[in-house]
Design an enzyme around this catalytic site. Structure first.
Site, PDB file in Angstrom:
ATOM      1  CE1 TYR A 140      -4.578  -0.877   0.434  1.00 39.88           C
ATOM      2  CE2 TYR A 140      -3.348  -2.916   0.762  1.00 39.88           C
ATOM      3  CZ  TYR A 140      -4.537  -2.263   0.482  1.00 39.88           C
ATOM      4  OH  TYR A 140      -5.693  -2.982   0.241  1.00 39.88           O
ATOM      5  CG  ASP A 225      -9.062   3.389   3.887  1.00 35.44           C
ATOM      6  OD1 ASP A 225      -8.807   3.400   5.112  1.00 35.44           O
ATOM      7  OD2 ASP A 225      -9.798   2.529   3.348  1.00 35.44           O
ATOM      8  CB  ILE A 226      -2.905   5.094   2.190  1.00 31.04           C
ATOM      9  CG1 ILE A 226      -1.737   5.849   1.569  1.00 31.04           C
ATOM     10  CG2 ILE A 226      -2.829   3.604   1.872  1.00 31.04           C
ATOM     11  CD1 ILE A 226      -1.557   7.259   2.068  1.00 31.04           C
ATOM     12  CG  ASP A 227      -6.893   1.912  -0.593  1.00 36.87           C
ATOM     13  OD1 ASP A 227      -7.137   2.565   0.441  1.00 36.87           O
ATOM     14  OD2 ASP A 227      -7.528   0.884  -0.916  1.00 36.87           O
ATOM     15  CG  HIS A 247     -20.049   2.425   2.419  1.00 42.16           C
ATOM     16  ND1 HIS A 247     -20.059   1.955   1.121  1.00 42.16           N
ATOM     17  CD2 HIS A 247     -18.999   1.805   3.035  1.00 42.16           C
ATOM     18  CE1 HIS A 247     -19.079   1.087   0.957  1.00 42.16           C
ATOM     19  NE2 HIS A 247     -18.420   0.973   2.098  1.00 42.16           N
ATOM     20  CB  THR A 259     -22.453  -5.096   5.034  1.00 42.85           C
ATOM     21  OG1 THR A 259     -21.771  -3.841   4.931  1.00 42.85           O
ATOM     22  CG2 THR A 259     -22.945  -5.511   3.662  1.00 42.85           C
ATOM     23  CD  GLU A 317     -16.892  -0.150   6.400  1.00 39.98           C
ATOM     24  OE1 GLU A 317     -16.265   0.697   5.727  1.00 39.98           O
ATOM     25  OE2 GLU A 317     -17.477  -1.141   5.904  1.00 39.98           O
TER      26      GLU A 317
END
Length: 368
Positions: A140, A225-227, A247, A259, A317
């Site tokens: 990542y 998040d880094i991605d 989301h 979910t 999450e």
């Protein structure tokens, strides 16, 4: 003789009252201390501390004594004299195709629901610092360059930002030119073999970072998040006490399809029929104090699950969604702030601000 005894009793009584006032004056911090004959037990080191040396801005936790003197935010939304902007309406909202407020009166931020010129002028007077964290472990680390370069173009432009990057390969972090009042701190962490463990370890590391460094240094924090990559403005319209991002795959879905963790054995359990929105674990934030309580609670709940050999369906999450169900966010960011992909479109998404980037999970994750 009776008069003398009464005098002594009154003298003793006033002495006790005076001692009580002196004690209260010297112990104004409301800490729950565990005290032994040797002093206050420091759970983090196993050492003891003389109670007389405990300062009033210190807090006793299971990990030990921590200095959590929160940086004070400036209250009030002061506008600049002579600033011209479009007149707002009390009758007609700028967006009629989306909800702009939650059932508990928290704003939901969409394009068109704020005036960037006005809101920037208000918050620039407050001399804010926004801490921003991201994790880049294993492969990542390849996403760091695009993340930081795009953030420098779109993320809190004109404000003081301090990035904190957790990585197991600091030597591979590329050099990215930072703007004025922008900085990057690289923090080395242990490599992990499962992406699920990487995900679940974040709450503990964020909690410790806030405890050790950020509490008195920053006004707000966002955990991202880094991605990902920025494509549009992400600014002070996103600031709030506790901020969740709706989301991108579940914003137009009924709650029975969310979910959530459905096992009653898990601390993240949310029964069918309950729930407000489904929040993305890839982006959340708020004031340092509120995010500290969020990360600490989620870390504690995940530890309980782990002790019972339970792992929630979507790791941290799932616990984040349980926390937000019980502790409502004061501001919600629309899926513009965590979209699926820059190439995907939806009628309600007028601008893509921040997105996941395309990737082959089987290739970049350390395990399936």
């Amino acid at each position: 003789m009776l008069l003398r005894q009464n005098f002594i009793i009154i003298l003793v009584f006033f002495g006790m009252v005076l001692s009580g006032f002196i004690y209260l004056n010297n112990n104004q911090c409301r800490c729950h201390q565990k005290i032994t004959e040797q002093g206050i037990i420091n759970g983090g080191t196993g050492t003891t501390v003389d109670p007389r040396k405990l300062t009033c801005n210190q807090q006793i936790t299971e990990q030990g004594i921590t200095n959590l003197k929160w940086k004070q935010n400036t209250f009030g939304l002061r506008s600049s004299p002579g600033l011209l902007y479009n007149q707002p309406s009390a009758l007609v909202g700028s967006r009629t195709d989306v909800a702009s407020v939650s059932p508990w009166s928290a704003p939901i931020v969409w394009e068109g629901t704020f005036d960037s010129k006005l809101i920037d002028s208000i918050y620039k007077q407050q001399n804010l610092t926004i801490a921003t964290t991201a994790f880049a472990l294993g492969k990542y680390v390849r996403f760091v360059k695009d993340f930081l370069e795009s953030a420098e173009q779109h993320y809190f432009v004109g404000f003081r930002v301090h990035y904190y990057l957790f990585t197991d390969q600091p030597e591979l972090v590329p050099e990215v030119k930072m703007g004025e009042n922008r900085s990057l701190t690289v923090l080395k962490v242990q490599s992990l073999k499962r992406w699920q463990d990487i995900s679940m370890s974040r709450m503990e590391k964020l909690e410790k970072l806030i405890e050790s460094e950020l509490a008195s240094e920053a006004n707000y924090i966002f955990c991202l998040d880094i991605d990902t990559k920025f494509y549009g403005r992400w600014g002070v319209e996103s600031l709030g006490r506790l901020v969740g991002v709706i989301h991108p795959w579940l914003y137009d879905t009924s709650r029975d399809k969310f979910t959530y963790e459905r096992s009653p054995k898990s601390q993240a359990y949310i029964p069918a029929g309950e729930g407000d929105y489904y929040y993305a674990g890839a982006a959340f934030g708020g004031s340092l104090e509120d995010v500290y309580h969020l990360t600490k609670t989620c870390r504690e709940k995940m530890s309980i699950d782990a002790a019972n050999s339970i792992e929630a369906v979507w790791q941290e999450e799932s616990h984040l969604n349980k926390y937000f169900l019980l502790n409502k966010p004061s501001k919600l960011l629309s899926p513009e702030y965590m979209w699926r992909d820059i190439n995907e479109r939806a009628a309600q998404i007028k601008i893509v601000r921040f997105t996941n980037v395309p990737k082959n999970y089987a290739e970049i994750r350390p395990n399936p």
